[in-house]
Design a protein around this motif. Structure first.
Motif, mmCIF file in Angstrom:
data_model
loop_
_atom_site.group_PDB
_atom_site.id
_atom_site.type_symbol
_atom_site.label_atom_id
_atom_site.label_comp_id
_atom_site.label_asym_id
_atom_site.label_seq_id
_atom_site.Cartn_x
_atom_site.Cartn_y
_atom_site.Cartn_z
ATOM 1 N N PHE A 1 -13.545 -31.487 -36.077
ATOM 2 C CA PHE A 1 -14.392 -30.436 -35.539
ATOM 3 C C PHE A 1 -15.837 -30.875 -35.741
ATOM 4 C CE2 PHE A 1 -15.884 -25.973 -35.422
ATOM 5 C CZ PHE A 1 -15.418 -25.716 -34.160
ATOM 6 N N CYS A 2 -16.806 -30.102 -35.271
ATOM 7 C CA CYS A 2 -18.178 -30.586 -35.259
ATOM 8 C C CYS A 2 -18.650 -31.044 -36.628
ATOM 9 C CB CYS A 2 -19.112 -29.544 -34.669
ATOM 10 S SG CYS A 2 -19.054 -27.966 -35.502
ATOM 11 N N GLU A 3 -18.187 -30.346 -37.706
ATOM 12 C CA GLU A 3 -18.659 -30.784 -39.018
ATOM 13 C C GLU A 3 -18.148 -32.186 -39.364
ATOM 14 O OE1 GLU A 3 -16.596 -27.894 -38.861
ATOM 15 O OE2 GLU A 3 -15.500 -27.719 -40.745
ATOM 16 N N HIS A 4 -16.954 -32.545 -38.868
ATOM 17 C CA HIS A 4 -16.472 -33.910 -39.091
ATOM 18 C C HIS A 4 -17.326 -34.920 -38.341
ATOM 19 C CE1 HIS A 4 -12.986 -31.254 -39.668
ATOM 20 N NE2 HIS A 4 -12.665 -32.095 -40.648
ATOM 21 N N GLY B 1 -23.548 -21.070 -44.598
ATOM 22 C CA GLY B 1 -23.880 -21.212 -46.002
ATOM 23 C C GLY B 1 -24.827 -22.380 -46.210
ATOM 24 N N ASP B 2 -25.201 -22.619 -47.460
ATOM 25 C CA ASP B 2 -26.115 -23.740 -47.692
ATOM 26 C C ASP B 2 -25.349 -25.010 -48.074
ATOM 27 O OD1 ASP B 2 -25.283 -22.885 -50.094
ATOM 28 O OD2 ASP B 2 -27.266 -22.387 -50.891
ATOM 29 N N THR B 3 -24.029 -24.967 -47.896
ATOM 30 C CA THR B 3 -23.266 -26.200 -48.078
ATOM 31 C C THR B 3 -22.356 -26.369 -46.870
ATOM 32 O OG1 THR B 3 -21.472 -25.048 -49.156
ATOM 33 C CG2 THR B 3 -23.178 -25.929 -50.593
ATOM 34 N N MET B 4 -21.877 -27.587 -46.664
ATOM 35 C CA MET B 4 -20.932 -27.805 -45.582
ATOM 36 C C MET B 4 -19.891 -28.792 -46.054
ATOM 37 S SD MET B 4 -21.528 -29.322 -41.786
ATOM 38 C CE MET B 4 -21.231 -31.018 -42.205
ATOM 39 N N GLN B 5 -18.647 -28.459 -45.871
ATOM 40 C CA GLN B 5 -17.574 -29.404 -46.141
ATOM 41 C C GLN B 5 -16.567 -29.238 -45.026
ATOM 42 O OE1 GLN B 5 -15.453 -28.112 -49.672
ATOM 43 N NE2 GLN B 5 -16.543 -26.185 -49.501
ATOM 44 N N PRO B 6 -15.651 -30.163 -44.893
ATOM 45 C CA PRO B 6 -14.692 -30.035 -43.796
ATOM 46 C C PRO B 6 -14.037 -28.651 -43.835
ATOM 47 C CG PRO B 6 -14.444 -32.141 -44.861
ATOM 48 C CD PRO B 6 -15.467 -31.410 -45.647
ATOM 49 N N PHE C 1 -25.506 -35.390 -50.268
ATOM 50 C CA PHE C 1 -24.111 -35.679 -49.951
ATOM 51 C C PHE C 1 -23.447 -36.253 -51.179
ATOM 52 C CE2 PHE C 1 -20.889 -38.501 -47.716
ATOM 53 C CZ PHE C 1 -20.039 -37.443 -47.399
ATOM 54 N N ASP C 2 -22.304 -35.699 -51.581
ATOM 55 C CA ASP C 2 -21.610 -36.243 -52.746
ATOM 56 C C ASP C 2 -20.333 -36.955 -52.339
ATOM 57 O OD1 ASP C 2 -19.898 -34.277 -52.049
ATOM 58 O OD2 ASP C 2 -19.866 -33.264 -54.001
ATOM 59 N N GLY C 3 -20.231 -37.322 -51.066
ATOM 60 C CA GLY C 3 -19.018 -37.978 -50.588
ATOM 61 C C GLY C 3 -18.105 -37.020 -49.878
ATOM 62 N N ARG C 4 -18.299 -35.730 -50.109
ATOM 63 C CA ARG C 4 -17.411 -34.756 -49.475
ATOM 64 C C ARG C 4 -18.200 -33.529 -48.990
ATOM 65 N NH1 ARG C 4 -12.332 -33.047 -48.841
ATOM 66 N NH2 ARG C 4 -12.022 -30.799 -49.040
ATOM 67 N N VAL C 5 -19.032 -33.022 -49.870
ATOM 68 C CA VAL C 5 -19.761 -31.793 -49.556
ATOM 69 C C VAL C 5 -21.213 -32.111 -49.240
ATOM 70 C CG1 VAL C 5 -20.456 -29.541 -50.416
ATOM 71 C CG2 VAL C 5 -18.252 -30.517 -51.102
ATOM 72 N N TRP C 6 -21.699 -31.519 -48.155
ATOM 73 C CA TRP C 6 -23.115 -31.619 -47.810
ATOM 74 C C TRP C 6 -23.822 -30.392 -48.344
ATOM 75 C CZ3 TRP C 6 -25.455 -35.765 -45.638
ATOM 76 C CH2 TRP C 6 -24.610 -36.728 -45.067
ATOM 77 N N GLN C 7 -25.059 -30.631 -48.873
ATOM 78 C CA GLN C 7 -25.761 -29.530 -49.504
ATOM 79 C C GLN C 7 -27.219 -29.530 -49.101
ATOM 80 O OE1 GLN C 7 -24.797 -29.409 -53.586
ATOM 81 N NE2 GLN C 7 -25.073 -27.197 -53.683
ATOM 82 N N GLU C 8 -27.795 -28.349 -49.087
ATOM 83 C CA GLU C 8 -29.210 -28.234 -48.749
ATOM 84 C C GLU C 8 -30.033 -28.620 -49.965
ATOM 85 O OE1 GLU C 8 -30.672 -24.251 -48.279
ATOM 86 O OE2 GLU C 8 -31.980 -24.823 -46.643
#
Lengths: 651, 308
Positions: free
Chosen positions: A407-410, A204-209, A247-254
């Motif tokens: 995991f890798c996203e962390h 997706g275009d976002t990433m969160q844990p 980055f909003d502190g939790r979610v990464w976004q494109e």
């Protein structure tokens, strides 16, 4: 007089065969049906079974109407529509057993079989994979066999199946011809309904844990790559997907993507040429190895070095690419972008930020600071696992200092926060890492389970540099794939555990087969068609020529079939030809000979209609008959006489 | 030249004329019956009672100068009643064979499907072998030996239908049918048929009949005709419920030869095949299939095979 055969009720065995065929045609749809509709369909099928067994009469029409209305109501209630792909197919799966229950005679049975054909084709609306094609083949066989038994109830099941296979085999050349020569246009022939792309999986275009570890559980294939030469070693197989820097502190976004028609880097160094076949994922990214140059025009280059398709990838696409992994990118980066890559939300992850600031104070040069951040990650004794503990508000803090499992996203997320805190512009890159080489056809298969996230850091003079923080704590992930990096206690999809060589071999074979199917059947588009025609020595064939060739080929095939199926009589000799000439003369007077009519019977009929010609034609007929069937005919003497008689014969 | 229409065969037309005076309005059936006999085949007549089956059989026997016996088949008829028995003769201190009604030249077996299968098969074996064995001794049947069996339509109660294998032993199955109005009028106005048969003179002696049968066997059958017959046989095997056996094919040719001879021809035409095919093939085709009658299937068969 007995009633005509088509109105007679069906024999019980034919009834069972019809029911079985309908059930077979419905089965692939039952699992996708809402519960109540599936129950109604099953109920109707059971009722029909009872009807056939008891030879019960058809239910009254008002009841059928009521059931149809009930079905439509259920469909609307459960699917909120009566049209579109899903609802339309659901309605059909209900109407087929309704027609079956209502059916009585051969005409109804034919209608049911036609509906079965429709359902069979409908399977392709859901999926077009090899197993679906095989199911459709089985359905076609069953429908044809039942249809044969409808015509000839005395056929055994085996004979009916044989007839059906012969019919299918007869149709096969025509099918191949249509497949190869039917003009292809780019893009689908008609617009698919809106719900057609519901079930695509992918990045997706976002990433969160948790977002990538969810993806990992899917064994689905994301894309395949066929390399012209040797593929790059595993540690260089980074397939770039969305680049996330918000980055909003939790979610990464494109960030909103800017794209260009040409790449904004100059390729250099090693080159890998390959063809990428990306499965539909309803997003525009084409997952290329780092720093690709496409050899075709309909791709866009993102400013973040992703390769994109102009529209969402909703059907499988093929792109021919050359990638240059050693290229330096982003040497002159937009200052706004760099500033953005440094930004951290106020008050988020205070411990990580503090650690970063300490590192910044110690390291003078950016290189030193980067090395410090990498060392910090390594010394944190982090564990790589698919099932990390849940994290709270300050994800990076908790991961780096408390739970130390991730995991890798962390890893990627924490590292980028750390790097930004040290004053290095950094961002998260998601994509896929690795892939498995199928030894049978040499393609590199990359699955959803190869999904990965890593980091990119900008250094003055070197541009954007890839840093994979996962590699520091779990180097096996990069070298050997996910199954080796995870502790054996973690739950992994069955396919990912490649313990059994037999299973692995089977999987390779199956994937090579379906890759062939994808490439040559589903991926047979206009350019493939042109390519094939060129190989056949017909370059530059336009659609008009293709239609013409199609018509000619089909006509040839039909002519051959007719010739094969025509009753094989004796070869006609001069005598027969003379006789046929006489018959043709009479046919022009609307007195054509029936094929089975004997000369004498024909002569008698002609005598009734044309009394004036009776004697002349009777002589012709009798001469012919005695020459044809008599003992020791005097051909040499009689043939010219007969010819003479026929020439003078003017009906 | 062969083109001229051949005159009917003198002997057979004399026989047919004489028969035609007894059984009125049935020239086609009479000619078929005579052809059947000339082809050395046995005849099965399936019809309602009282349409002249017995009269036909009796008149045929007398016209051909043959010995005639009639046996009424019933459900309690035993093979011995038909074939005969060995009886102990006290004067000669040994068994003596008393020949049954089977030992004749023309045997009319009335209502063959009323008897039990055991008796039926005894008769049909005699028909095929043209001899019977009793107590280890073989007794040859007279020549010519010709069985005319009559059978009631199988829907009637109290019948044992003949199985296909035994139906196959009959070269032809005929149906006389009701006479038309003119023929019935002549019959009602005319003399008693029984008395007329008493006054009939034989048209031919047994030796002449054997010679005639030999002449039938010599009627020419050309390659083209064999082609036609073979295609017919092959096509019949595509019909539902089996097809014509090779024995049926041989019978078809023999019957067509006889039919050609009665027309005064020395070669067989497809017309002859088409003329005899319904009576030769119908009872062999409809045995298993209930959907269509044998006659309709034969019609279908004829129309499915093209002539050049």
């Amino acid at each position: 007089m007995s009633a005509s055969p088509s109105a007679a009720p069906l024999p019980r065995e034919t009834g069972y065969a019809l029911l079985a065929t309908a059930t077979l045609s419905l089965l692939p749809f039952l699992s996708g049906l809402p519960v109540l509709m599936a129950a109604l369909t099953a109920l109707l099928l059971a009722w029909q079974f009872w009807r056939v067994r008891q030879q019960a009469p058809r239910p009254p029409a008002p009841l059928m109407l009521l059931l149809a209305i009930l079905g439509a109501a259920l469909c609307y209630l459960e699917l909120r529509s009566l049209f579109g792909r899903e609802a339309g197919l659901a309605m059909l799966t209900l109407l087929l057993p309704l027609k079956l229950v209502e059916g009585r005679d051969r005409r109804d049975a034919h209608a049911v079989l036609l509906l079965c054909c429709f359902m069979m084709t409908g399977q392709f609306l859901n999926a077009q994979s090899l197993p679906v094609a095989a199911t459709v083949g089985v359905c076609a066989l069953a429908i044809l066999a039942t249809s044969a038994r409808l015509e000839r109830p005395d056929l055994s099941l085996r004979a009916a199946l044989r007839t059906a296979s012969r019919l299918l085999a007869t149709a096969l050349p025509l099918m191949l011809l249509l497949f190869v020569l039917f003009p292809r246009i780019d893009g689908p022939l008609w617009r698919m309904p809106g719900d057609a792309f519901a079930a695509s999986t992918g990045l997706g275009d976002t990433m969160q844990p948790g977002s990538i570890s969810q993806l990992i559980l899917s064994g689905e294939i994301a894309f395949r790559a066929e390399f012209a030469g040797a593929p790059p070693p595993p540690r260089e197989r980074y397939w770039r997907g969305p680049v996330l820097s918000d980055f909003d502190g939790r979610v990464w976004q494109e960030r909103p993507a800017f794209t260009d028609a040409t790449p904004n880097y100059r390729p250099s160094g090693n080159a890998y040429a390959y063809t990428l076949t990306v499965e539909a994922h309803d997003r525009p990214w084409l997952l290329a190895l780092d720093f690709p140059i496409a050899t075709q025009e309909d791709v866009r280059y993102g400013r973040d070095f992703t390769l994109r398709s102009p529209r969402p990838v909703r059907t499988r696409v093929r792109v021919a690419l050359v990638s240059y992994p050693d290229t330096r990118v982003g040497l002159t980066e937009n200052p706004g972008r760099l500033a953005h890559a440094l930004w951290l939300p106020e008050g988020s992850n205070p411990r990580t930020v503090a650690a970063g600031q300490q590192l910044a104070a110690r390291g003078a040069t950016p290189d030193e600071r980067l090395q410090g951040a990498i060392d910090f990650m390594r010394d944190a004794r982090l564990t790589y696992t698919l099932n990390p503990p849940l994290l709270g508000t300050h994800g990076a803090d908790e991961f780096l200092f408390d739970t130390r499992q991730g995991f890798c996203e962390h890893f990627a997320s924490a590292f980028v926060v750390l790097a930004r805190a040290t004053g290095l512009p950094a961002r998260v890159v998601t994509g896929y890492q690795g892939g498995e080489l199928n030894p049978l056809d040499g393609t590199l298969v990359v699955r959803q389970s190869d999904a990965h996230a890593w980091a990119e850091v900008w250094l003055a003079g070197r541009g954007w540099v890839r840093v994979d923080p996962t590699a520091t704590s779990a180097p096996a992930r990069i070298d050997g794939g996910i199954a080796q990096a995870l502790p054996a206690t973690d739950a992994l999809p069955f396919l990912l555990r490649s313990d059994s060589p037999v299973l692995r071999e089977l999987r390779h074979r199956w994937e090579a087969l379906s890759n062939g199917w994808n490439q040559w059947v589903l991926g047979y588009n206009a350019s493939r068609q042109a390519e094939l025609l060129k190989q056949l020595g017909l370059p530059g064939t336009g659609w008009r020529e293709m239609i013409l060739a199609l018509g000619a080929g089909a006509a040839l095939w039909l002519a051959w079939l007719m010739w094969r199926l025509a009753p094989r009589g004796r070869r006609r000799d001069a005598l027969d030809r003379l006789w046929l000439r006489a018959c043709r003369k009479l046919a022009r007077r609307n007195l054509a000979r029936q094929p089975w009519e004997t000369p004498a019977a024909y002569a008698a009929r002609v005598a009734l209609r044309l009394p004036g010609q009776a004697a002349a034609f009777r002589e012709i007929a009798e001469t012919y008959a005695s020459l044809r069937y008599g003992p020791a005919p005097d051909m040499a003497g009689q043939l010219p006489r007969l010819r003479d008689l026929i020439q003078r014969f003017r009906p | 030249m062969p083109a001229a229409s051949a005159a009917p065969h003198p002997v057979t037309s004399a026989i047919l004329d004489q028969l035609g005076g007894i059984v009125l309005g049935k020239t086609h059936a009479l000619r078929l019956a005579l052809s059947c006999l000339l082809a050395r085949g046995h005849l099965l007549i399936e019809d309602q009672p009282g349409v002249g089956k017995t009269t036909l059989a009796h008149a045929l026997a007398v016209s051909l100068g043959l010995e005639f016996q009639r046996v009424q088949f019933t459900s309690d008829l035993l093979p011995a009643d038909l074939i005969g028995v060995s009886i102990f003769d006290a004067t000669q201190q040994g068994f003596r064979f008393h020949a049954g009604p089977l030992f004749t030249q023309v045997l009319l077996t009335d209502e063959i499907n009323r008897s039990t299968p055991k008796t039926q098969s005894a008769l049909l074996e005699a028909m095929e072998e043209r001899q019977v064995s009793v107590d280890g001794k073989t007794h040859a049947l007279p020549t010519p030996f010709f069985v005319i069996a009559t059978q009631n339509p199988s829907q009637q109660i109290g019948t044992f239908p003949l199985p296909e294998s035994q139906l196959d032993r009959f070269l032809m199955r005929l149906s006389l049918g009701m006479p038309d109005a003119a023929a019935e009028r002549a019959l009602l106005a005319g003399e008693d048929r029984r008395a007329m048969i008493q006054q009939l003179k034989p048209c031919i002696d047994p030796a002449g009949l054997l010679a005639l049968q030999a002449e039938v066997a010599r009627v020419h059958v050309g390659e083209s005709l064999l082609d036609y017959v073979q295609v017919l046989l092959a096509r019949s095997r595509q019909l539902p419920g089996g097809g014509l056996s090779p024995r049926a094919g041989l019978g078809l040719l023999a019957a067509a030869r006889a039919w050609a001879l009665t027309a005064g021809r020395q070669h067989v035409l497809p017309d002859d095949i088409q003329a005899v095919l319904p009576s030769v093939a119908a009872h062999r085709l409809n045995a298993t299939d209930s959907r269509a009658s044998g006659e309709a299937l034969v019609r279908e068969l004829i129309e499915a095979v093209a002539l050049p």
